[in-house]
Design an enzyme around this catalytic site. Sequence first.
Site, PDB file in Angstrom:
ATOM      1  N   ASN A 151       0.874  -1.172   0.000  1.00 47.52           N
ATOM      2  CA  ASN A 151       0.000   0.000   0.000  1.00 47.52           C
ATOM      3  C   ASN A 151       0.913   1.225   0.000  1.00 47.52           C
ATOM      4  OD1 ASN A 151      -1.788   2.039   0.475  1.00 47.52           O
ATOM      5  ND2 ASN A 151      -2.508   1.289   2.466  1.00 47.52           N
ATOM      6  N   LYS A 180       0.123   4.287  -0.222  1.00 41.99           N
ATOM      7  CA  LYS A 180      -0.504   5.447   0.444  1.00 41.99           C
ATOM      8  C   LYS A 180      -0.273   6.723  -0.379  1.00 41.99           C
ATOM      9  CE  LYS A 180      -0.306   2.953   4.741  1.00 41.99           C
ATOM     10  NZ  LYS A 180      -0.203   2.958   6.199  1.00 41.99           N
ATOM     11  N   HIS A 215      -9.632   0.466   4.863  1.00 43.16           N
ATOM     12  CA  HIS A 215      -8.334   0.710   5.508  1.00 43.16           C
ATOM     13  C   HIS A 215      -8.537   1.634   6.709  1.00 43.16           C
ATOM     14  CE1 HIS A 215      -4.278   2.101   6.264  1.00 43.16           C
ATOM     15  NE2 HIS A 215      -3.895   0.970   5.700  1.00 43.16           N
ATOM     16  N   GLU A 237      -6.943   4.076   7.800  1.00 40.10           N
ATOM     17  CA  GLU A 237      -6.798   5.519   7.539  1.00 40.10           C
ATOM     18  C   GLU A 237      -8.071   6.089   6.916  1.00 40.10           C
ATOM     19  OE1 GLU A 237      -3.009   5.153   5.565  1.00 40.10           O
ATOM     20  OE2 GLU A 237      -2.143   4.618   7.512  1.00 40.10           O
ATOM     21  N   GLU A 281      -5.245  -5.554  10.194  1.00 38.12           N
ATOM     22  CA  GLU A 281      -4.237  -4.529  10.467  1.00 38.12           C
ATOM     23  C   GLU A 281      -4.589  -3.819  11.770  1.00 38.12           C
ATOM     24  OE1 GLU A 281      -2.179  -3.137   6.603  1.00 38.12           O
ATOM     25  OE2 GLU A 281      -4.019  -1.984   6.774  1.00 38.12           O
ATOM     26  N   GLY A 335       2.345   1.971  10.873  1.00 42.21           N
ATOM     27  CA  GLY A 335       3.275   3.091  10.792  1.00 42.21           C
ATOM     28  C   GLY A 335       3.962   3.424  12.101  1.00 42.21           C
ATOM     29  N   SER A 355       3.340  -2.465  10.377  1.00 45.01           N
ATOM     30  CA  SER A 355       4.780  -2.497  10.688  1.00 45.01           C
ATOM     31  C   SER A 355       5.465  -3.795  10.273  1.00 45.01           C
ATOM     32  CB  SER A 355       5.026  -2.191  12.167  1.00 45.01           C
ATOM     33  OG  SER A 355       4.634  -0.854  12.443  1.00 45.01           O
TER      34      SER A 355
HETATM   35  P1  13P Z   1       2.937   0.186   7.724  1.00 42.94           P
HETATM   36  O1  13P Z   1       3.536  -1.012   7.070  1.00 42.94           O
HETATM   37  O2  13P Z   1       3.624   1.467   7.366  1.00 42.94           O
HETATM   38  O3  13P Z   1       2.758  -0.010   9.193  1.00 42.94           O
HETATM   39  O4  13P Z   1       1.455   0.350   7.118  1.00 42.94           O
HETATM   40  C1  13P Z   1       0.634  -0.760   7.056  1.00 42.94           C
HETATM   41  C2  13P Z   1      -0.569  -0.429   6.271  1.00 42.94           C
HETATM   42  O5  13P Z   1      -1.335   0.436   6.627  1.00 42.94           O
HETATM   43  C3  13P Z   1      -0.783  -1.174   5.023  1.00 42.94           C
HETATM   44  O6  13P Z   1      -2.065  -0.951   4.532  1.00 42.94           O
END
Ligand code: 13P
Length: 236
Positions: free
Chosen positions: A6, A8, A88, A90, A157, A163, A193
Amino acid sequence: MIIAANLKTNFTRKETNAYIAELDNFVKSNSVSQEVLVFPAPSSLDDNATDIVVGTQNAYPTKEGAFTGELGLVHLEEFSIKTILIGHSERRHIFGETQELLVKKFNFYKDLGFKIVYCVGEPLAKREAGKEEMMEYISAQYEGIDTEYENLIIAYEPVWAIGTGLTPTLEDIEDVHTALKEKSKAPLLYGGSVKVTNAKEVLSLNNVDGILVGSAALYAEHFCSMIQFAQEIENN
Ligand code: 13P
């Protein structure tokens, strides 16, 4: 296994194309048989005729219309995109997407036969409240979702692991995955992570069918190493 990146809000279209080309080259030259998915930023979608499956990080449940700032089906069709990330954390927490909206998106793209990567996961307060409350919270994210949909992939997740460099223990990941497999037999990815340093252990767990990687996936070599781990585990 399914190894997904991803991206982002990172990488321009030019950078994304170079990234995808690098992955495609790796996959081809190493005879990789794993499914590799990449979710670029919306304006970085393009025609990518490669072995890498490109999906959208988001789209509104509409063909087109008056939905300022959103993508519709026509924008995905332009690049033959048939894969979408829905739910997701976010989108849920920063943009306030409700379960009701997510179900609408899910049903709209399901009816079109899209491959859907549907994300679930708990915030830290729910994890700390104990297993029962945590599982209740995650279960509510399955409400209205067709868990038997043939093109469904689920990604677990934990919000507090995204993150942050924090991850649940391997035992905790396996434990939650085993419980979630009771809800749906769909492939189940772990995200939050995942790094080149822990990917192999995570991929080796029972009921982990792949990984969804954010920040660490921005380094193509790291992401390729993770693809290689998955290949090695499956070859053994
Ligand atoms: P990180 O790998 O940066 O923790 O993000 C995970 C994520 O949100 C994948 O969709």
